[in-house]
Design an enzyme around this catalytic site. Sequence first.
Site, mmCIF file in Angstrom:
data_model
loop_
_atom_site.group_PDB
_atom_site.id
_atom_site.type_symbol
_atom_site.label_atom_id
_atom_site.label_comp_id
_atom_site.label_asym_id
_atom_site.label_seq_id
_atom_site.Cartn_x
_atom_site.Cartn_y
_atom_site.Cartn_z
ATOM 1 N N ASP A 92 -62.063 -36.049 -4.312
ATOM 2 C CA ASP A 92 -61.865 -36.946 -3.170
ATOM 3 C C ASP A 92 -60.413 -37.410 -3.222
ATOM 4 O O ASP A 92 -59.598 -36.858 -3.987
ATOM 5 C CB ASP A 92 -62.880 -38.107 -3.199
ATOM 6 C CG ASP A 92 -62.652 -39.086 -4.349
ATOM 7 O OD1 ASP A 92 -61.750 -38.840 -5.192
ATOM 8 O OD2 ASP A 92 -63.370 -40.094 -4.428
ATOM 9 N N HIS A 130 -74.302 -28.029 -26.392
ATOM 10 C CA HIS A 130 -75.699 -28.484 -26.411
ATOM 11 C C HIS A 130 -76.336 -28.564 -25.029
ATOM 12 O O HIS A 130 -77.545 -28.382 -24.893
ATOM 13 C CB HIS A 130 -75.800 -29.861 -27.074
ATOM 14 C CG HIS A 130 -75.700 -29.801 -28.579
ATOM 15 N ND1 HIS A 130 -76.059 -30.842 -29.388
ATOM 16 C CD2 HIS A 130 -75.286 -28.800 -29.406
ATOM 17 C CE1 HIS A 130 -75.869 -30.505 -30.659
ATOM 18 N NE2 HIS A 130 -75.388 -29.272 -30.694
ATOM 19 N N HIS A 172 -81.471 -25.527 -27.981
ATOM 20 C CA HIS A 172 -80.887 -26.189 -26.801
ATOM 21 C C HIS A 172 -81.325 -25.504 -25.511
ATOM 22 O O HIS A 172 -81.436 -26.147 -24.466
ATOM 23 C CB HIS A 172 -79.364 -26.219 -26.919
ATOM 24 C CG HIS A 172 -78.916 -26.902 -28.171
ATOM 25 N ND1 HIS A 172 -79.125 -28.253 -28.385
ATOM 26 C CD2 HIS A 172 -78.325 -26.432 -29.289
ATOM 27 C CE1 HIS A 172 -78.671 -28.579 -29.589
ATOM 28 N NE2 HIS A 172 -78.184 -27.484 -30.152
ATOM 29 N N THR A 221 -63.612 -42.114 -11.072
ATOM 30 C CA THR A 221 -64.226 -42.225 -12.406
ATOM 31 C C THR A 221 -64.965 -40.959 -12.842
ATOM 32 O O THR A 221 -65.347 -40.850 -14.013
ATOM 33 C CB THR A 221 -65.284 -43.353 -12.392
ATOM 34 O OG1 THR A 221 -66.248 -43.029 -11.378
ATOM 35 C CG2 THR A 221 -64.670 -44.708 -12.088
ATOM 36 N N CYS A 256 -62.987 -37.502 -9.154
ATOM 37 C CA CYS A 256 -62.885 -38.678 -8.279
ATOM 38 C C CYS A 256 -62.238 -39.783 -9.117
ATOM 39 O O CYS A 256 -61.562 -39.485 -10.102
ATOM 40 C CB CYS A 256 -64.235 -39.066 -7.687
ATOM 41 S SG CYS A 256 -65.510 -39.513 -8.871
HETATM 42 C C1 RB5 Z 1 -63.113 -44.145 -4.475
HETATM 43 O O1 RB5 Z 1 -62.491 -45.367 -4.313
HETATM 44 C C2 RB5 Z 1 -64.005 -44.139 -5.724
HETATM 45 O O2 RB5 Z 1 -65.090 -44.962 -5.505
HETATM 46 C C3 RB5 Z 1 -64.434 -42.733 -6.046
HETATM 47 O O3 RB5 Z 1 -63.305 -41.937 -6.238
HETATM 48 C C4 RB5 Z 1 -65.259 -42.536 -7.317
HETATM 49 O O4 RB5 Z 1 -64.674 -43.145 -8.403
HETATM 50 C C5 RB5 Z 1 -66.687 -42.792 -7.227
HETATM 51 O O5 RB5 Z 1 -67.451 -42.568 -8.185
#
Ligand code: RB5
Length: 152
Positions: free
Chosen positions: A8, A101, A136, A70, A68
């Site tokens: 994203d 695994h 596994h 996180t 993204c």
């Molecule tokens: C975008 O602001 C953020 O929410 C997205 O990139 C991501 O981290 C969501 O899990």
Amino acid sequence: MNLGIASDHAGLELKSKILEFLKEFIPSAKVIDYGMKGDYEVSDYPDYSKVLAKDISSHRIERGILICGTGIGMAIVANKFPKVQAVVVGDEYTAKMSRSHNDSNVICLGARVTHWERAIEFVKIWLNTPFEKGRHQNRIDKIRTIELGIHA
Ligand code: RB5
């Protein structure tokens, strides 16, 4: 190896860096870029995760890289699709174990929490680590039955 990559807006810059890395280090790999491609201010991670995950499910691609802020949103979406083992990776050990695994076929990275050089290191480890199979594999088979709704 057939690979897919998507991000994203939060992961766009890291996606470019990983694409450069892939070109240099695995020139034989076929890499599909599922977007985002424009420089939109805001985009929605489910739109990009779902197209890549669909292609893992149908075996069009073997492995996917999702980025993204996180890594979390991308993984939540990708794991809705059968035969997808999407993992959020934030350290070298997890990168390795998710392959050996868990037979992970999608790595999810957080561009806002991981420095790009480290993220590339995770991708390198993840691409180079084989699945151990054996006991596994039994566990992965159990996941498949859960997907089919035939678990006890
Ligand atoms: C975008 O602001 C953020 O929410 C997205 O990139 C991501 O981290 C969501 O899990």
